[in-house]
Write a protein that holds these residues in place. Structure first.
Motif, PDB file in Angstrom:
ATOM      1  N   HIS A  44      -7.072   3.223   4.193  1.00  0.00           N
ATOM      2  CA  HIS A  44      -6.308   4.304   4.819  1.00  0.00           C
ATOM      3  C   HIS A  44      -5.561   4.983   3.681  1.00  0.00           C
ATOM      4  O   HIS A  44      -4.887   4.327   2.899  1.00  0.00           O
ATOM      5  N   ASP A  72      -3.211   7.668   3.701  1.00  0.00           N
ATOM      6  CA  ASP A  72      -1.823   8.119   3.842  1.00  0.00           C
ATOM      7  C   ASP A  72      -0.999   7.063   4.572  1.00  0.00           C
ATOM      8  O   ASP A  72      -1.375   6.573   5.630  1.00  0.00           O
ATOM      9  N   ASP A  99       2.718   5.391   6.108  1.00  0.00           N
ATOM     10  CA  ASP A  99       3.984   5.702   6.769  1.00  0.00           C
ATOM     11  C   ASP A  99       5.023   4.732   6.244  1.00  0.00           C
ATOM     12  O   ASP A  99       4.766   3.535   6.131  1.00  0.00           O
TER      13      ASP A  99
HETATM   14 MG    MG Z   1      -0.904   7.567  10.691  1.00  0.00          MG
END
Ligand code: MG
Ligand code: ATP
Length: 396
Positions: free
Chosen positions: A43, A45, A47
């Motif tokens: 993944h 990007d 958070d």
């Molecule tokens: Mg997301």
């Protein structure tokens, strides 16, 4: 449960954490990227949840973008220009099923408590390698289950979009939905009507793009009431119609094409969901067709290409999705494009001005251009100025 693995995080992500921590703030990885890393899906990007306020985040990083400042989110661009969302610890003060008013100055645990599904409410400290998993999210990942934390009906009432997110995650990972969560989702289904079309559309596009099985996703949409409320067209799909959707590979997932596959009036679906005009127009062009040339020779294929214009590739793909085979005329299309056979009025060797010089004007001029294009589609060798002027003169 097995010992906590150490997720492999990109250097850029560690760098963001270091910047925040050395300025004295807490920085935790949370959300989808962490969940995906635990599942072994890469993944790009990430958070973050942080104790820094949005203004503090903005002052610490050179390249930031406003993403959702109202909700405490600042986008931080890393040196590869990937945007990571950095969100201030927050809790919901009030919710009405569509929006939340949030407050800052809360702890990480309070922040995790508003993240709706256990598998999305895990936090990992990338520098201290510490986990925070108050709702048993990692155990649910191992059990392959989507489960709302706390009281599921309440979680859906706070934000009905979570119903769609629930089925999206289930379809994407092939997870089951915890029975109490599923029962609450079905019971809360009427609340879906309160959502804005834009949020439903974004969810729908994401769902179609990522589902491990599109038919399973559509089935869940139906059973949870989302099809009835937002895509009634889906209610009429027969298993035969749905079958081809199972074959569409992830890399070829185009939500507009899939909408055309699943519905006879895809433009109506997309208009209701306030999709972009470009998407609506593409969908309308696919529905308009014609789906195939009316003959099996290059001549018929040229006429078809001229008629469908930019929809040609969508229609070729739609045929392939429906039948599981490349369209029989796709080789002709490739050859025609390779030879640059004329296909539109703009490709003709004469212009409107040439025809005006012959005395054509108004609608008649347009008609004659149409005649010339027809002839050239029949036989591209006619596309010379002399030949076309001669044909035009026959129509004087
Ligand atoms: Mg997301
Ligand atoms: P993906 O990005 O793969 O769609 P995601 O879980 O990262 O999945 P985002 O929309 O990027 O989804 O949201 C990031 C995180 O923010 C989620 O994992 C979740 O913790 C929280 N979140 C997002 N939307 C909601 C919501 N409607 N209600 C509560 N928490 C949410």
């Amino acid at each position: 449960m097995t010992a906590a693995p150490t997720p492999a995080l990109p250097d850029e992500v560690l760098e963001i954490a270091r910047t925040l921590e050395s300025a004295g703030y807490e920085a935790w990885c949370v959300g989808g990227a962490l969940r995906d890393a635990l599942l072994g899906h890469p993944h790009a990007d990430y958070d973050f949840a942080t104790s820094a306020t949005p203004a503090q985040v903005m002052s610490l990083f050179r390249h930031t973008a406003p993403v959702g400042e109202k909700y405490g989110t600042v986008g931080v661009l890393d040196r590869r220009r990937v945007l990571h969302e950095v969100t201030t610890f927050r809790r919901d003060v009030t919710t009405d099923g569509r929006h939340a008013v949030v407050a800052y100055g809360v702890s990480l645990d309070d922040d995790l408590a508003r993240r709706h599904f256990t598998i999305n409410a895990i936090a990992y400290h990338p520098l201290r390698h510490e986990w925070r998993d108050p709702f048993g999210g990692r155990a649910d990942l191992e059990r392959r289950t989507v489960r709302a934390d706390g009281n599921p009906a309440e979680r859906f009432r706070e934000d009905y979009l979570r119903i769609l997110r629930c089925v999206r995650f289930a379809a994407r990972f092939g997870f089951s939905i915890d029975p109490a969560t599923w029962a609450a989702a079905v019971e809360s289904g009427t609340g879906l009507a309160q959502l804005s079309a834009e949020r439903v559309r974004d969810e729908r596009y994401k769902g179609l793009r990522t589902a491990g099985s599109v038919p399973e996703l559509v089935d869940l949409w139906r059973r949870v009431g989302a099809a009835e409320r937002w895509m009634p067209e889906l209610g009429h799909i027969t298993p035969e119609r749905l079958g081809p959707a199972a074959r569409v590979a992830l890399e070829q997932r185009d939500p507009v094409r899939l909408t055309a596959l699943l519905s006879d009036d895809p433009a109506a679906v997309l208009r209701r969901l306030r999709a972009s005009n470009a998407d609506i127009e593409r969908a309308a062009a696919m529905a308009r067709g014609p789906a195939a040339p009316d003959g099996a020779d290059a001549r018929a294929v040229r006429h078809w290409l001229a008629r469908v214009g930019r929809a040609a590739d969508d229609l070729l793909e739609l045929h392939a999705m429906r039948t599981g085979q490349p369209a029989p005329w796709s080789e002709d299309v490739a050859a025609i494009r390779e030879r640059r056979d004329p296909l539109a009025r703009g490709d003709l060797a004469v212009t409107g001005r040439d025809l005006q010089a012959l005395g054509f004007a108004g609608p008649r001029l347009g008609e004659v251009l149409g005649v010339l294009l027809d002839r050239v589609l029949d036989d591209p060798a006619l596309n010379t100025r002399d030949a076309l002027l001669a044909i035009a003169r026959e129509h004087q």
